[in-house]
Write a protein that holds these residues in place. Structure first.
Motif, mmCIF file in Angstrom:
data_model
loop_
_atom_site.group_PDB
_atom_site.id
_atom_site.type_symbol
_atom_site.label_atom_id
_atom_site.label_comp_id
_atom_site.label_asym_id
_atom_site.label_seq_id
_atom_site.Cartn_x
_atom_site.Cartn_y
_atom_site.Cartn_z
ATOM 1 N N GLN A 1 0.824 -1.209 0.000
ATOM 2 C CA GLN A 1 0.000 0.000 0.000
ATOM 3 C C GLN A 1 0.864 1.266 0.000
ATOM 4 O O GLN A 1 0.505 2.274 -0.616
ATOM 5 N N THR A 2 1.999 1.215 0.687
ATOM 6 C CA THR A 2 2.896 2.381 0.707
ATOM 7 C C THR A 2 3.461 2.638 -0.685
ATOM 8 O O THR A 2 3.580 3.790 -1.116
ATOM 9 N N LEU A 3 3.771 1.562 -1.408
ATOM 10 C CA LEU A 3 4.280 1.723 -2.770
ATOM 11 C C LEU A 3 3.214 2.368 -3.650
ATOM 12 O O LEU A 3 3.512 3.224 -4.498
ATOM 13 N N ARG A 4 1.957 2.023 -3.423
ATOM 14 C CA ARG A 4 0.841 2.619 -4.168
ATOM 15 C C ARG A 4 0.770 4.121 -3.882
ATOM 16 O O ARG A 4 0.609 4.938 -4.787
ATOM 17 N N GLY A 5 0.897 4.483 -2.598
ATOM 18 C CA GLY A 5 0.861 5.901 -2.235
ATOM 19 C C GLY A 5 2.046 6.661 -2.812
ATOM 20 O O GLY A 5 1.911 7.796 -3.277
ATOM 21 N N LEU A 6 3.192 6.010 -2.784
ATOM 22 C CA LEU A 6 4.447 6.631 -3.222
ATOM 23 C C LEU A 6 4.412 7.072 -4.690
ATOM 24 O O LEU A 6 5.112 7.995 -5.082
ATOM 25 N N ARG A 7 3.576 6.399 -5.488
ATOM 26 C CA ARG A 7 3.568 6.665 -6.931
ATOM 27 C C ARG A 7 3.261 8.126 -7.263
ATOM 28 O O ARG A 7 3.713 8.639 -8.275
ATOM 29 N N THR A 8 2.474 8.785 -6.412
ATOM 30 C CA THR A 8 2.075 10.173 -6.699
ATOM 31 C C THR A 8 2.855 11.181 -5.858
ATOM 32 O O THR A 8 2.517 12.364 -5.842
ATOM 33 N N LEU A 9 3.886 10.718 -5.133
ATOM 34 C CA LEU A 9 4.619 11.616 -4.230
ATOM 35 C C LEU A 9 5.094 12.917 -4.895
ATOM 36 O O LEU A 9 4.825 14.002 -4.381
#
Ligand SMILES: *Cc1c(COP(=O)(O)O)cnc(C)c1O
Length: 384
Positions: A241-249
């Motif tokens: 889930q963190t990798l999913r969030g990271l995509r739009t950082l």
């Protein structure tokens, strides 16, 4: 050497289309606690998920590339990343840390000190004499946190790291506030970089996580050993889930920062505001250093409300859109009162030394429209 990839490319391509079974675009979630061995003498690449897990590795690899690290571990909270860093030190080591560091870092180091595991000196990192004095005491670890929280004071990472290295200390930077989009501590001479991925890296406020990354492969191995030994590693679900969030950082940081700049300028023009702390303001003490050291001033602002504690409370009660809560970096704009919330664990005397007054409020700017946020702040001042 291949050219380092850009932040947006790293986050958009991490683990993409790497699914070895069906070729799924999105990495599969390997929730399994354990993995089958081909035979009892042949350890598979992944054997037990506390030790190694594909989703955790994917996240750690993306974070390591973002920070220019050799590797590291994704942990189950920011605090467990801090704990992991302290576990690298022999008993009795001296830790030098900023007196205005994250409240949880202060609590953890002090807790270890009270048990006789570590010694600590909390200093004003901008005070050259205090810094030199601390470096003369044979420190094992220098803790850097810049911009500091909540006053956004800027520490010169390259200078402090070089002097600490000459004193024989390891140097760690908590890079949670700036994110790797805005600051790269390893490139400036630090050995370790830690994150609370709970904040901007995940960005969606729906999990806890952290990371500890190192420039040197030998240190990476030690980190991995301790994360496994102490059970500090992140779960497969949280990592995925963190990798999913990271995509739009990078997109989020850019937008949050643009809004923060506008709001900081607006706050600075209000008569009811006594002081605004924001690295993007030319009046901010560390403004020029921030311009050199960071690739942008970030999304955090703190300010003092005229009229003291009571005016601050009235201001807070007048807000409607902005939520009174103690986290930062996410999509929703949050406000907090550091003296009773994030830094409530610091004794009043230490708070005062660190400049954390009862009328100080901290904003983490999110993704709402800037005009709507300004209208909400104006509502707050209407009540103050
Ligand atoms: C939140 C935070 C931490 C601790 O992270 P958790 O994920 O809450 O454990 C450490 N450092 C900074 C700067 C933070 O903002």
């Amino acid at each position: 050497m291949t050219k380092p990839r850009k932040v947006s490319t790293i986050v958009a391509s991490a683990g993409v289309a790497a699914d070895p079974v069906y070729g799924g675009l999105i990495p599969p979630l390997f929730a399994s606690d354990t993995f089958r061995w081909p035979d009892s003498d042949t350890r598979p690449d992944y054997d037990y998920s506390r030790t190694v897990n594909p989703n955790r590795d994917m996240l750690a690899a993306a974070l390591a590339e973002l920070e220019g690290a050799a590797g590291g571990v994704a942990t189950n909270s920011g605090q467990s990343a801090a704990l992991l860093a302290l576990l690298l030190l022999p008993t009795g080591s001296l830790v030098v840390a900023p007196h205005d560091c994250y409240g949880g870092t202060y609590r953890l180091i002090k807790g270890f000190e009270e048990q006789g595991r570590l010694r600590s000196t909390f200093i004003d990192m901008l005070d050259d004499e205090a810094f030199d004095r601390a470096m003369a005491e044979d420190p094992a670890l220098l803790w850097i946190e810049t911009p500091s929280n909540p006053l956004l004071r800027i520490t010169d990472i390259a200078d402090r790291a070089a002097r600490a290295k000459r004193a024989g200390a390891l140097v760690i930077a908590d890079n949670t506030l700036p994110t790797p989009c805005r600051q790269r501590p390893l490139a400036l001479g630090c050995d370790l970089v830690m994150h609370s991925t709970t904040k901007a890296l995940n960005g969606h406020g729906d999990l806890f996580g952290g990371a500890l990354l190192a420039a040197d492969a030998g240190l990476v191995e030690k980190i991995q050993w301790w994360a496994n030994a102490a059970g500090l590693s992140a779960s497969a679900h949280d990592s995925w889930q963190t990798l999913r969030g990271l995509r739009t950082l990078p997109l989020r940081v850019e937008r949050q920062e643009a809004t923060a700049q506008r709001i900081a300028e607006w706050l600075a023009a209000q008569d009811r505001v006594a002081a605004v702390h924001y690295p993007g303001l030319s009046t901010h003490p560390g403004h020029e250093l921030a311009e050199r050291q960071q690739q942008g001033p970030g999304f955090m602002i703190s300010f003092r409300v005229k009229g003291g504690d009571e005016a601050a409370a009235a201001f807070l009660s007048g807000l409607d859109l902005i939520t009174l809560a103690s986290s930062l970096g996410g999509f929703a704009t949050l406000i907090c009162k550091p003296s009773t919330m994030t830094h409530g664990g610091m004794p009043p005397k230490v708070q005062k030394e660190a400049g954390i007054y009862p009328d100080l409020l901290r904003l983490s700017i999110g993704l709402e429209d800037a005009d709507d946020l300004i209208a909400d702040l104006a509502r707050g001042f209407g009540s103050a």
